[in-house]
Design a protein around this motif. Structure first.
Motif, PDB file in Angstrom:
ATOM      1  N   ILE A 162       0.876  -1.169   0.000  1.00  0.00           N
ATOM      2  CA  ILE A 162       0.000   0.000   0.000  1.00  0.00           C
ATOM      3  C   ILE A 162       0.915   1.221   0.000  1.00  0.00           C
ATOM      4  CG2 ILE A 162      -1.778   1.296   1.220  1.00  0.00           C
ATOM      5  CD1 ILE A 162      -2.652  -1.330   2.515  1.00  0.00           C
ATOM      6  N   VAL A 163       0.797   2.062  -1.028  1.00  0.00           N
ATOM      7  CA  VAL A 163       1.646   3.243  -1.129  1.00  0.00           C
ATOM      8  C   VAL A 163       0.769   4.486  -1.175  1.00  0.00           C
ATOM      9  CG1 VAL A 163       3.493   1.973  -2.291  1.00  0.00           C
ATOM     10  CG2 VAL A 163       1.767   3.159  -3.658  1.00  0.00           C
ATOM     11  N   ALA A 164       1.340   5.604  -0.721  1.00  0.00           N
ATOM     12  CA  ALA A 164       0.588   6.852  -0.681  1.00  0.00           C
ATOM     13  C   ALA A 164       1.562   8.018  -0.707  1.00  0.00           C
ATOM     14  CB  ALA A 164      -0.282   6.928   0.580  1.00  0.00           C
ATOM     15  N   GLY A 165       1.072   9.172  -1.173  1.00  0.00           N
ATOM     16  CA  GLY A 165       1.849  10.397  -1.094  1.00  0.00           C
ATOM     17  C   GLY A 165       2.408  10.849  -2.424  1.00  0.00           C
ATOM     18  N   ASN A 166       3.131  11.971  -2.371  1.00  0.00           N
ATOM     19  CA  ASN A 166       3.772  12.564  -3.536  1.00  0.00           C
ATOM     20  C   ASN A 166       5.211  12.949  -3.188  1.00  0.00           C
ATOM     21  OD1 ASN A 166       4.553  13.946  -5.818  1.00  0.00           O
ATOM     22  ND2 ASN A 166       3.149  15.661  -5.527  1.00  0.00           N
ATOM     23  N   PRO A 167       6.181  12.137  -3.666  1.00  0.00           N
ATOM     24  CA  PRO A 167       6.024  10.892  -4.412  1.00  0.00           C
ATOM     25  C   PRO A 167       5.536   9.767  -3.505  1.00  0.00           C
ATOM     26  CG  PRO A 167       8.334  11.232  -3.903  1.00  0.00           C
ATOM     27  CD  PRO A 167       7.605  12.475  -3.445  1.00  0.00           C
ATOM     28  N   ALA A 168       4.926   8.753  -4.100  1.00  0.00           N
ATOM     29  CA  ALA A 168       4.337   7.666  -3.320  1.00  0.00           C
ATOM     30  C   ALA A 168       5.409   6.889  -2.563  1.00  0.00           C
ATOM     31  CB  ALA A 168       3.566   6.728  -4.241  1.00  0.00           C
ATOM     32  N   LYS A 169       5.132   6.601  -1.294  1.00  0.00           N
ATOM     33  CA  LYS A 169       6.022   5.828  -0.430  1.00  0.00           C
ATOM     34  C   LYS A 169       5.245   4.667   0.184  1.00  0.00           C
ATOM     35  CE  LYS A 169       9.577   8.692  -0.725  1.00  0.00           C
ATOM     36  NZ  LYS A 169      10.860   8.290  -1.353  1.00  0.00           N
ATOM     37  N   LEU A 170       5.978   3.656   0.594  1.00  0.00           N
ATOM     38  CA  LEU A 170       5.347   2.506   1.227  1.00  0.00           C
ATOM     39  C   LEU A 170       4.710   2.899   2.556  1.00  0.00           C
ATOM     40  CD1 LEU A 170       4.911  -0.619   1.325  1.00  0.00           C
ATOM     41  CD2 LEU A 170       7.063  -0.722   2.601  1.00  0.00           C
ATOM     42  N   VAL A 171       3.443   2.555   2.722  1.00  0.00           N
ATOM     43  CA  VAL A 171       2.754   2.719   4.001  1.00  0.00           C
ATOM     44  C   VAL A 171       2.874   1.422   4.803  1.00  0.00           C
ATOM     45  CG1 VAL A 171       0.529   3.166   5.127  1.00  0.00           C
ATOM     46  CG2 VAL A 171       1.162   4.407   3.021  1.00  0.00           C
TER      47      VAL A 171
END
Length: 230
Positions: A162-171
């Motif tokens: 599951i990744v999220a953010g800008n840039p996407a990172k591992l949650v």
């Protein structure tokens, strides 16, 4: 308190619902006709006929859903979506870029391309891209992954992450190793399942993330993501 309906309302509601139903029928008809424009497609495709697609360079598996307002652009590259991929509203997949390296010429006027300017995007099976997620050129999103709404994905995503953010990172990962193996056993034939050793390596990487500097974390993490997972 109940608000009484006027006599004219009894006429407006059936008319409104009739127009709505007619619009849906027209959309479904357009969807059916336009399916043949994709490079390849599997069964049970659902997509927004008002989205933007470079049809001939897009290849879709079975049971794919492209949400409202989807944008899939790959003028000089390709976009591949596996089986049972879901795109929320407003998702964008852009598999190309402008050549910004030419000195003395406005970017708008540069027609030449470098090899790195256009790269395929691959979305494996059973992936969910949340509303308004943006996937950029060269990215591989491994199966079972989830991309949170509004994320900007610039690197490969490991399976079941599951990744999220800008840039996407591992949650986090959706499950532990044992749960993933059980899930794989139900969905995939033996020769297509992820190996325990690979999943354990991903698990170790995620536990070690907090002990690395940001640059080291991203580099090591995405080495695992890029490995071949069938």
């Amino acid at each position: 308190m109940r608000i009484p309906m006027r006599a004219s309302d009894h006429l407006r509601w059936p008319l409104a619902w009739g127009l709505f139903g007619a619009q849906r029928l027209v959309r479904r008809a357009r969807e059916s006709v336009m399916q043949s424009l994709f490079g390849t497609r599997g069964r049970n495709l659902r997509f927004d006929p008002d989205g933007y697609y470079t049809f001939e360079n897009i290849h879709l598996g079975n049971d794919v859903v492209l949400g409202r307002g989807a944008v899939l652009m790959a003028a000089r590259s390709r976009i591949y979506l596996g089986n049972k991929v879901m795109l929320g509203p407003g998702v964008m997949i852009i598999a190309g870029n402008h050549n910004t390296s030419v000195v003395g010429e406005a970017m708008r006027d540069v027609n030449s391309k470098r090899a790195e300017d256009d790269q395929d995007v691959i979305i494996e099976h059973d992936v969910w891209l949340g509303a308004r997620a943006l996937i950029l050129k060269g990215v591989i999103i491994r199966r079972g992954a989830i991309v949170a709404a509004g994320s900007v994905v610039t690197h490969d995503v490991p399976p079941y992450a599951i990744v999220a953010g800008n840039p996407a990172k591992l949650v986090r990962f959706r499950w532990g190793v044992e749960e993933i193996l059980a899930h794989e056993k139900k969905l995939y034939p033996t020769d297509q399942r992820l190996e325990r050793g690979y999943l354990e390596e991903l698990s170790r990487e995620s536990r070690q993330r907090t002990q690395r500097t940001p640059g080291e974390e991203e580099s090591s993490y995405f080495i695992c993501a890029r490995r071949d997972t069938h």
